[in-house]
Design a protein around this motif. Structure first.
Motif: not given
Lengths: 85, 195
Positions: B107, B111, B190
């Motif tokens: 994740i 990102t 997240r």
């Protein structure tokens, strides 16, 4: 989630249909598979060249994050549960 | 504990020096079936030993374990981020992997890029490896709840056999802590990396 289901299902089966005669065999299987899992984890790490280079560049930060998270969690849980049985 | 460390060390040596790519691929492929076999064995031991009377006597304090684990880990992450000069949101994202190295690394890489992702992956993997060393020690010197909290999301799978070796009655709290941390880790990573 498959792993949790494996544990819960086998625990339920063993709880309702006791198998005391297979306890020794089960302990043996448990020991052998534990060492095999750890060996396999080690092989994955050893074969991953990026892991070693990451450890060299980010090692201090990664180890500090890991160690502090572990210790903070362990001590917080101990403080809050030390009077419990 | 010595056997666990020896098995990991032997694996690292074989994986980095002796094994060919094909052998490594085969070993990686059998990891999940082996872990399933191990967990089935743990489940059988637990089911045979659990009795409802003892389960009723087990402290209900374990219901709070995931909250304690997550709060303490996030606090530690903030402190570490401060020491190394990382932004608070990034530090919280790395810490909130809760030993779930694969998902937190993936994740954060997606990102924030490869280097932050590698840090998250390494930090959470090292926490898992440290748990193998510290669980017996912490269970003996502090208590079994501390050992479960130390493992975070791995308490319910990889570390469960080691926890059950210290105290068979700890299986229920360990699986519960593992399930809650495993479910929350991806959401927390997240959330924090998006701040």
């Amino acid at each position: 989630m498959t792993f949790f289901i494996a544990v819960i299902l086998s625990a339920l089966i063993s709880f309702f249909l006791k198998f005391p005669q297979y306890r020794k065999l089960n302990n043996f299987v448990g020991h052998i598979s534990l060492y095999a899992v750890l060996f396999s984890l080690g092989v994955s790490l050893g074969a991953d060249k990026t892991f070693f280079s990451n450890i060299q560049t980010l090692g201090a930060a990664a180890i500090t994050f890991a160690l502090s998270g572990s210790l903070f969690s362990a001590f917080s849980a101990w403080i809050l549960t030390r009077r419990q049985k | 504990m010595t056997g666990c460390i020896a098995a990991i060390a032997a694996g690292i040596i074989c994986g980095s020096i002796f094994f060919t790519e094909t052998t490594v691929f085969t070993v990686k492929k059998i990891y999940e079936p082996l872990l399933s076999l191990l967990l089935i064995s743990v489940g059988f031991s637990a089911g045979g030993e659990i009795n409802l009377y003892n389960l009723k006597k087990t402290s209900k304090a374990f219901l709070l374990l995931p909250i304690i684990t997550i709060t303490a880990t996030l606090a530690a992450g903030l402190l570490c981020g401060g020491i190394f000069g990382y932004p608070p949101a990034f530090s919280l994202a790395v810490a909130s992997g809760l030993s779930f190295s694969g998902i937190s690394g993936a994740i954060i890489t997606e990102t924030a890029g490869t280097v932050p992702g590698a840090l998250a992956f390494a930090a959470n993997l090292i926490r898992e490896l440290l748990s193998f060393i510290f669980v017996p020690l912490v269970a003996k010197k502090l208590n079994i709840y501390s050992a479960i909290s130390l493992c975070a999301s791995t308490a319910g799978d990889t570390l469960l056999p080691l926890i059950s070796k210290q105290d068979l009655s700890a299986i229920v709290p360990a699986v519960y802590n593992g399930i809650v941390c495993t479910a929350l880790a991806p959401m927390l990573v997240r959330f924090f990396i998006g701040l």
